[in-house]
Design a protein around this motif. Structure first.
Motif, PDB file in Angstrom:
ATOM      1  N   THR A 489       0.723  -1.193   0.100  1.00 45.10           N
ATOM      2  CA  THR A 489       0.004   0.067  -0.071  1.00 45.10           C
ATOM      3  C   THR A 489       0.896   1.247   0.005  1.00 45.10           C
ATOM      4  O   THR A 489       1.801   1.446   0.663  1.00 45.10           O
ATOM      5  CB  THR A 489      -0.844  -0.039   1.344  1.00 45.10           C
ATOM      6  N   LEU A 490       0.656   2.465  -0.739  1.00 50.50           N
ATOM      7  CA  LEU A 490       1.240   3.328  -0.876  1.00 50.50           C
ATOM      8  C   LEU A 490       0.517   4.861  -0.383  1.00 50.50           C
ATOM      9  O   LEU A 490      -0.493   4.877  -0.939  1.00 50.50           O
ATOM     10  CB  LEU A 490       1.920   3.483  -2.146  1.00 50.50           C
ATOM     11  N   LEU A 491       0.964   5.658   0.451  1.00 50.65           N
ATOM     12  CA  LEU A 491       0.521   6.857   0.437  1.00 50.65           C
ATOM     13  C   LEU A 491       1.495   8.010   0.123  1.00 50.65           C
ATOM     14  O   LEU A 491       2.641   7.899   0.315  1.00 50.65           O
ATOM     15  CB  LEU A 491       0.239   7.148   2.149  1.00 50.65           C
ATOM     16  N   LEU A 492       1.222   8.710  -1.027  1.00 45.54           N
ATOM     17  CA  LEU A 492       2.121   9.576  -1.835  1.00 45.54           C
ATOM     18  C   LEU A 492       1.638  11.133  -1.506  1.00 45.54           C
ATOM     19  O   LEU A 492       0.642  11.199  -1.855  1.00 45.54           O
ATOM     20  CB  LEU A 492       1.956   9.168  -3.166  1.00 45.54           C
ATOM     21  N   VAL A 493       2.434  12.091  -1.125  1.00 42.77           N
ATOM     22  CA  VAL A 493       2.298  13.103  -0.977  1.00 42.77           C
ATOM     23  C   VAL A 493       3.288  13.721  -2.265  1.00 42.77           C
ATOM     24  O   VAL A 493       4.323  13.671  -1.880  1.00 42.77           O
ATOM     25  CB  VAL A 493       2.796  14.064   0.319  1.00 42.77           C
ATOM     26  N   SER A 494       2.712  14.436  -3.093  1.00 45.91           N
ATOM     27  CA  SER A 494       3.611  15.075  -4.248  1.00 45.91           C
ATOM     28  C   SER A 494       2.704  16.279  -4.856  1.00 45.91           C
ATOM     29  O   SER A 494       1.644  16.378  -4.879  1.00 45.91           O
ATOM     30  CB  SER A 494       3.757  14.007  -5.283  1.00 45.91           C
TER      31      SER A 494
END
Length: 635
Positions: A489-494
């Motif tokens: 699972t990935l949480l990405l802030v970009s």
């Protein structure tokens, strides 16, 4: 022709960084300079603006040509009022203007001493003698256009606002050529879109370095590639460059194979012993020596980062379950009635302006911060690895190797030991570079080091906060591929729009006043799905890059039509003010997380509490005022 570089050579020690470069820049061009980290792009910009002298070659430009450069990092020791920092872009006259401005402010605060009056008179005379009032108007105009407070202290600003101030300093003298080194670093999507529009409307020439492919695609009229010390030019768009570059590399590889085959045949001939010596052709021997020399001079293409993630047992099906979560800082709602279910394998993008609360949301989702109401539950067997954009996990005084292996010689990868020097070579760190302190690394190298450190940790939940900053496009695209294939699972802030579009399967978008929208897909998908009427400064600013608003939606110009000019100006300046206050609040909150804080004297704890309360109060007042003016503007 605006500027011409002829046969530029530059070496550092035994390494030739720039090998006979030639480049011509025409008036009005917008050129993207691309290449791997460490290929010499920033150095080439320093040669153009005269900060670095080449070992050989010439930089030709007409007399009076104005060149300005935005550096990749904020220069150390930069401090003072924003007006003074921006005025520095005007040279000696700017310094006189800044001095006059500072003295006038001092007098306005009640200092009417004769000494101050004399100094103010001298500064005014210098400004008068150099047509400084016209230039003063230029400073005021660029401050207004970039929504900057000239009285604010530079050192108190967030990273994004500092970059905006340095951009204003570069633009204030209306340069003929503007050099931008990673201008989108630390900017949110709103600010990037505004910068794009500003540069599209600007009439001067532009040479820029960026990892943001959406920014590059929108601005560039030509792409120049720096590879192994040589430049190649690719007119047209980014897609044409990619296909042309791939074809050129294929042709180069084919030519190298033919050359190596011929060299091998000649080496066999020269070693045929007595028979060869009897029939030796001295011309052929000289040709072989020339082939050997040519092969020795060949510069191999830089390797590719080997990004391999550790295997770990899968987490439970439901990784994070949030129900009715609310969280506020003081009276400011950060998260309001937020519910979501994040399941194993989801790749979730978190989108919003700087300071809106993305870090707070991550802390709540990971259980590091308790919601003030509602419930949050982490699933079973969740193991987290966190990529921090501020690189707080790096010890600047320790070596590259010690940062990864924590003083050991080996790292464990999927149950097998690998020497740390060998492991770091997968991330393009030579043995010599692996033994150097982190402090001397470039921004791109530090991000590669963070990735190397991150991937030594088995994890089934990756949290990545701005992982693309300073990475070259090739490494960025490889990281993109690995995240797409990542089974966890990935949480990405970009703030990289293309990166979000290519990686995530859903997006959580801050839409103002604590509301967080949940959308299928990435940034472009959100633009298509979002409500038609903008509810926040972010939504209003992104219209320029999204579909046109519906006929009933108010345009950005109409939104402020009901306000007086003074209130309209106040509203325009509030987002920057709120961003500044939120940064101050985060600093005040960080004090409480320091080891041993609650063992300090009560007076220190009370002072920290008072500072936190003051930050919360100021931020709450600013938010209330923003909401009040937004409501008036949309009525």
């Amino acid at each position: 022709m605006l500027i011409q570089l002829r046969n530029i050579h530059l070496s550092y020690g035994q390494r030739e960084l720039l090998d006979g470069l030639n480049l011509q820049i025409e008036a009005g061009e917008r050129i993207a300079l691309v290449g791997r980290n460490g290929s010499g792009k920033s150095t080439l910009m320093k040669i153009i603006d005269g900060q670095v002298r080449p070992d050989d070659g010439h930089v030709d430009m007409p007399p009076g040509t104005r060149v300005a450069r935005l550096e990749q990092e904020v220069p150390r020791g930069t401090e003072g009022p924003v007006f003074e920092i921006v005025a520095q872009g005007l040279g000696e006259v700017g310094e006189a203007l800044a001095q006059y401005h500072a003295l006038a402010q001092q007098m306005a605060q009640g200092d009417h001493s004769a000494q101050l009056g004399a100094a103010l008179s001298r500064a005014q005379h210098t400004v008068d003698a150099n047509d400084g009032w016209t230039l003063n108007q230029q400073v005021e105009e660029v401050l207004s256009r970039l929504e900057l407070d000239g009285e604010a202290a530079f050192e108190s600003l967030s990273g994004g606002l500092k970059r905006r101030v340095l951009m204003a300093r570069a633009l204030v003298h209306n340069p003929d050529l503007l050099l931008l080194d990673e201008p989108t670093n630390h900017l949110d999507i709103e600010a990037i879109a505004a910068l794009e529009q500003l540069l599209l409307e600007w009439s001067g020439s532009l040479l820029f370095i960026t990892h943001d492919r959406a920014f590059l695609k929108r601005l560039a009229t030509r792409i120049v590639d720096l590879d192994r010390g040589k430049l190649s030019s690719w007119p047209g768009n980014y897609a044409s460059y990619l296909s042309g570059k791939a074809k050129a590399l294929e042709d180069e590889a084919a030519a190298d194979r033919l050359f190596d085959k011929r060299l091998a045949e000649e080496e066999v001939w020269i070693r045929q012993g007595i028979k060869a010596r009897r029939t030796r052709n001295e011309g052929r021997v000289r040709a072989l020596k020339a082939l050997r020399e040519e092969r020795a001079q060949r510069r191999e293409k830089m390797g590719t980062v080997n990004l391999r993630m550790q295997d770990l047992k899968a987490s439970g099906k439901q990784v994070i379950v949030a129900e009715g979560v609310n969280f506020s800082w003081g009276e400011k709602p950060v998260i309001r009635d937020f519910s979501a279910v994040i399941q194993r394998g989801d790749k979730v993008g978190i989108i919003g302006p700087n300071g809106v609360g993305k870090t707070t949301l991550i802390q709540i989702l990971l259980g590091e911060l308790a919601p003030q109401s509602g419930s949050l539950e982490l699933g079973s067997r969740v193991a987290v690895a966190h990529f921090d954009q501020h690189r707080a996990g790096l010890d600047l005084d320790a070596t590259v190797a010690d940062n990864v292996a924590e003083g050991h010689s080996y790292v464990d990868l999927n149950g097998q030991s690998k020497h740390v020097i060998s492991y770091l070579q997968d991330f393009l760190f030579s043995p010599e570079r692996a033994r150097t302190p982190v402090r001397v690394l470039s921004g791109g190298e530090r991000n590669r080091l963070l990735l190397a450190k991150l991937f030594t940790r088995p994890a089934n939940l990756l949290v990545m906060d701005e992982p693309t900053n300073d990475l070259d496009v090739e490494t960025l695209e490889l990281l993109e591929e690995r995240l797409i294939d990542y089974p966890g699972t990935l949480l990405l802030v970009s703030h990289d729009r293309d990166f979000i579009d290519n990686v995530v399967t859903s997006s959580l978008v801050f839409e103002g006043q604590g509301r967080i929208g949940d959308y299928v897909g990435g940034y472009s998908d959100w633009l298509r799905q979002r409500p038609r009427v903008a509810r926040s400064p972010q939504a209003a600013s992104t219209r320029s890059s999204g579909p046109p608003p519906s006929p009933v939606a108010k345009t950005p110009a109409a939104r402020g039509a009901g306000l007086s000019p003074k209130l309209h100006k106040e509203l325009a300046g509030l987002p920057a003010r709120i961003e500044q206050l939120e940064t101050a609040l985060e600093t005040a909150q960080a004090v409480f997380a320091e080891p041993g804080f609650f063992a300090r004297p009560e007076t220190e704890q009370a002072a920290a509490q008072a500072a936190l309360a003051a930050c919360e109060s100021k931020l709450s007042q600013a938010m209330m005022r923003w909401e009040e003016l937004e409501k008036l503007a949309t009525e």
